[in-house]
Design a protein around this motif. Sequence first.
Motif, PDB file in Angstrom:
ATOM      1  N   GLN A  14      12.502   2.127   0.546  1.00 33.01           N
ATOM      2  CA  GLN A  14      12.459   1.985   1.823  1.00 33.01           C
ATOM      3  C   GLN A  14      11.281   0.817   1.847  1.00 33.01           C
ATOM      4  N   ALA A  15       9.940   1.266   1.312  1.00 33.64           N
ATOM      5  CA  ALA A  15       8.993   0.443   1.249  1.00 33.64           C
ATOM      6  C   ALA A  15       9.372  -1.004   0.223  1.00 33.64           C
ATOM      7  N   GLU A  16       9.926  -0.587  -0.668  1.00 32.29           N
ATOM      8  CA  GLU A  16      10.266  -1.679  -1.647  1.00 32.29           C
ATOM      9  C   GLU A  16      11.172  -2.846  -0.855  1.00 32.29           C
ATOM     10  N   ALA A  17      12.049  -2.392  -0.145  1.00 29.77           N
ATOM     11  CA  ALA A  17      13.177  -3.011   0.661  1.00 29.77           C
ATOM     12  C   ALA A  17      12.379  -3.880   1.874  1.00 29.77           C
ATOM     13  N   GLU A  18      11.554  -3.230   2.303  1.00 28.64           N
ATOM     14  CA  GLU A  18      10.752  -3.838   3.657  1.00 28.64           C
ATOM     15  C   GLU A  18       9.761  -5.061   2.941  1.00 28.64           C
ATOM     16  N   LEU A  19       9.385  -4.759   1.767  1.00 28.54           N
ATOM     17  CA  LEU A  19       8.384  -5.549   1.064  1.00 28.54           C
ATOM     18  C   LEU A  19       9.094  -6.880   0.715  1.00 28.54           C
ATOM     19  N   ASN A  20      10.412  -6.574   0.073  1.00 27.51           N
ATOM     20  CA  ASN A  20      11.105  -7.733  -0.300  1.00 27.51           C
ATOM     21  C   ASN A  20      11.586  -8.446   0.841  1.00 27.51           C
ATOM     22  N   GLN A  21      11.839  -8.043   1.752  1.00 28.91           N
ATOM     23  CA  GLN A  21      12.136  -8.714   3.080  1.00 28.91           C
ATOM     24  C   GLN A  21      11.038  -9.399   3.642  1.00 28.91           C
ATOM     25  N   ALA A  22       9.872  -9.090   3.665  1.00 33.10           N
ATOM     26  CA  ALA A  22       8.659  -9.656   3.961  1.00 33.10           C
ATOM     27  C   ALA A  22       8.352 -11.003   3.327  1.00 33.10           C
ATOM     28  N   VAL A  23       8.570 -10.670   1.901  1.00 32.72           N
ATOM     29  CA  VAL A  23       8.425 -11.679   0.859  1.00 32.72           C
ATOM     30  C   VAL A  23       9.239 -12.791   1.235  1.00 32.72           C
ATOM     31  N   ALA A  24      10.665 -12.504   1.474  1.00 35.00           N
ATOM     32  CA  ALA A  24      11.542 -13.518   1.537  1.00 35.00           C
ATOM     33  C   ALA A  24      11.365 -14.304   2.836  1.00 35.00           C
ATOM     34  N   ARG A  25      11.046 -13.507   3.918  1.00 35.95           N
ATOM     35  CA  ARG A  25      10.729 -14.092   5.478  1.00 35.95           C
ATOM     36  C   ARG A  25       9.232 -15.174   4.928  1.00 35.95           C
ATOM     37  N   THR A  26       8.544 -14.689   4.166  1.00 40.57           N
ATOM     38  CA  THR A  26       7.201 -15.607   4.088  1.00 40.57           C
ATOM     39  C   THR A  26       7.816 -16.761   3.301  1.00 40.57           C
ATOM     40  N   SER A  27       8.371 -16.610   2.052  1.00 38.99           N
ATOM     41  CA  SER A  27       9.037 -17.624   1.476  1.00 38.99           C
ATOM     42  C   SER A  27       9.953 -18.847   2.361  1.00 38.99           C
ATOM     43  N   HIS A  28      10.575 -18.292   3.060  1.00 37.63           N
ATOM     44  CA  HIS A  28      11.457 -18.968   4.055  1.00 37.63           C
ATOM     45  C   HIS A  28      10.490 -19.819   5.027  1.00 37.63           C
ATOM     46  N   LEU A  29       9.518 -19.095   5.566  1.00 35.62           N
ATOM     47  CA  LEU A  29       8.618 -19.756   6.553  1.00 35.62           C
ATOM     48  C   LEU A  29       7.903 -20.810   5.499  1.00 35.62           C
ATOM     49  N   ALA A  30       7.267 -20.660   4.489  1.00 35.00           N
ATOM     50  CA  ALA A  30       6.652 -21.656   3.744  1.00 35.00           C
ATOM     51  C   ALA A  30       7.556 -22.788   3.675  1.00 35.00           C
ATOM     52  N   ARG A  31       8.743 -22.624   3.054  1.00 32.25           N
ATOM     53  CA  ARG A  31       9.695 -23.739   2.879  1.00 32.25           C
ATOM     54  C   ARG A  31       9.781 -24.541   4.099  1.00 32.25           C
ATOM     55  N   GLN A  32      10.310 -23.809   5.050  1.00 35.52           N
ATOM     56  CA  GLN A  32      10.228 -24.515   6.261  1.00 35.52           C
ATOM     57  C   GLN A  32       9.097 -25.332   6.873  1.00 35.52           C
ATOM     58  N   HIS A  45       0.850  -1.211   0.015  1.00 31.12           N
ATOM     59  CA  HIS A  45       0.061   0.075   0.069  1.00 31.12           C
ATOM     60  C   HIS A  45       0.735   1.162  -0.066  1.00 31.12           C
ATOM     61  N   VAL A  46       1.897   1.072   0.732  1.00 36.92           N
ATOM     62  CA  VAL A  46       2.917   2.343   0.957  1.00 36.92           C
ATOM     63  C   VAL A  46       3.534   2.605  -0.543  1.00 36.92           C
ATOM     64  N   LEU A  47       4.133   1.479  -1.248  1.00 43.09           N
ATOM     65  CA  LEU A  47       4.473   1.420  -2.603  1.00 43.09           C
ATOM     66  C   LEU A  47       3.806   2.019  -3.488  1.00 43.09           C
ATOM     67  N   ALA A  48       2.392   1.778  -3.457  1.00 43.77           N
ATOM     68  CA  ALA A  48       1.614   2.261  -4.189  1.00 43.77           C
ATOM     69  C   ALA A  48       1.302   3.940  -4.168  1.00 43.77           C
ATOM     70  N   GLN A  49       1.266   4.225  -3.084  1.00 43.79           N
ATOM     71  CA  GLN A  49       0.940   5.585  -2.678  1.00 43.79           C
ATOM     72  C   GLN A  49       1.956   6.665  -2.728  1.00 43.79           C
ATOM     73  N   ALA A  50       3.120   6.083  -2.107  1.00 40.20           N
ATOM     74  CA  ALA A  50       4.144   6.998  -2.115  1.00 40.20           C
ATOM     75  C   ALA A  50       4.857   7.833  -3.373  1.00 40.20           C
ATOM     76  N   ARG A  51       5.021   8.979  -3.119  1.00 44.06           N
ATOM     77  CA  ARG A  51       5.444   9.891  -4.079  1.00 44.06           C
ATOM     78  C   ARG A  51       7.214  10.327  -3.935  1.00 44.06           C
ATOM     79  N   ASP A  52       7.466   9.816  -2.753  1.00 40.77           N
ATOM     80  CA  ASP A  52       8.809  10.264  -2.386  1.00 40.77           C
ATOM     81  C   ASP A  52       9.799   9.115  -2.916  1.00 40.77           C
ATOM     82  N   PRO A  53      10.767   9.395  -3.808  1.00 42.46           N
ATOM     83  CA  PRO A  53      11.525   8.203  -4.066  1.00 42.46           C
ATOM     84  C   PRO A  53      12.163   7.311  -2.914  1.00 42.46           C
ATOM     85  N   ALA A  54      12.608   7.839  -1.942  1.00 39.69           N
ATOM     86  CA  ALA A  54      13.213   7.458  -0.765  1.00 39.69           C
ATOM     87  C   ALA A  54      12.334   6.588   0.008  1.00 39.69           C
TER      88      ALA A  54
END
Length: 468
Positions: free
Chosen positions: A282-300, A269-278
């Motif tokens: 940051q939203a993209e980095a946290e999104l990728n981290q959450a996706v990686a954590r979810t993928s790791h959890l699913a694999r386990q 939601h933040v990534l879709a609404q944000a106007r500031d590149p910074a």
Amino acid sequence: MSRGATPEGGAVGALRRLWRRVAEPSLVRRGTGWTLLVFFLIWAALLGFEYARNLRNLAEAPSLTQYGDALLLALDELDDPSQAGAVMAATERWTAIRRTQNERLRGIVLYELRDLRGARVYASEGWAQAASSPDRTERYWRYDRTSAHWRLQILNPRRTESAFLRYNAGFILPYLLVAFPFVLLAVWLTVRASLRPLQQLARRIEARPADELNAVGVPARYRELKPLVQALDTLLARLRGTVARERAFVQDAAHEIRTPLAVINAQAHVLAQARDPAARTQAEAELNQAVARTSHLARQLLDLATLDRAGPSCRSRVDLAHWLRTQLGPAARTAMQDGRELSLEAPDTLPREIDLGALESVVQNLVDNALRHGAPGSRIAVMLRAEGDALTLEVRDDGPGIEAARHDSVFERFHRGSEPRASGAGLGLAIVRQAASRLGGGVEIVEGLRGRGVGFRVRMEAAATIAP
């Protein structure tokens, strides 16, 4: 009547149903079959007993001896040869009539009577030929004794073994056939009465709700039913434990996966609404981290589900030393990027047969656990050695370590330590313990490196094989 529904079709269907019912295994039919077998064995035992007695008679002929002695004693009261000859003729006729009336007896008994001077008083027709026959000992029992006045000789035809067995087999069988229905009825009633408690137990189990996993609750009064009831109660207890663990696992998994999904939703939601590149970065980095954590959890979660599944392990022939070096390649590159050192101590070659899927779960989770909790500049040492069919794998680090009070709980599912750098779901060590158990061994906590950190030693079984 509808088209195609013929009386023949109905009769054929009824015959098929009857055949299926007859062909279905039945304990009553099994008992009947065993009863028939027992009757056959009794018949064979009685026939064998009579055969053994016949062999003794063949050797001793006691009845012929008794008969000859009685006849000789009666003749001893006569001293007139003509009278003795008449008695012998009458005796021979009487013997022939009796033998024709008894189907067991075959052949004619032959007699010869002489006085003490050797003069022949009486001889049966055919006596001379039978007495001089070279096989007379195989064909006849012989009686030859002398009294005060006479010498009496008797040739009694031997019964052949086949004739004896044929007669006695038919003689014993009718008695067994008469007794069989009564014994069969008793066996049927006994089996039916014995199976009634088992049928009652089956009806009680069938009447239980589908989700009822409590103990059967049937008092087993009979000793034969107690093992069955105890086995059912044990099975239900295992099922209750399995269902309870699965429910807790699903609840914990749902709770754990809810957090990264919420992060993904918020950052998307933040990534879709944000106007500031910074902010977008940051939203993209946290999104990728959450996706990686979810993928790791699913694999386990999938790894745990695979290891929990019952069934024989799938073993493969592989050079474990080469395989382990290949597995540690990506982890070594990650360690180098973080300024850490990952070392391996293993033989040049180590051909073995082992469950590679379970071993891969052990290696990946232990090394990943060390990478997650280690700091820049730390060391991770992996060691693999073999002792016969036993393998030992150790992964040690010099990170923050684990308090001694938590050594027993770190292998529980969804257990997290108090270390702030921890970011996993608490499933890695639980997977290691389950995988080690599947490999026929176990895992224990040992000392880390340079007096710091923690180490894990996994013992397992692997069949030795010849290297190609």
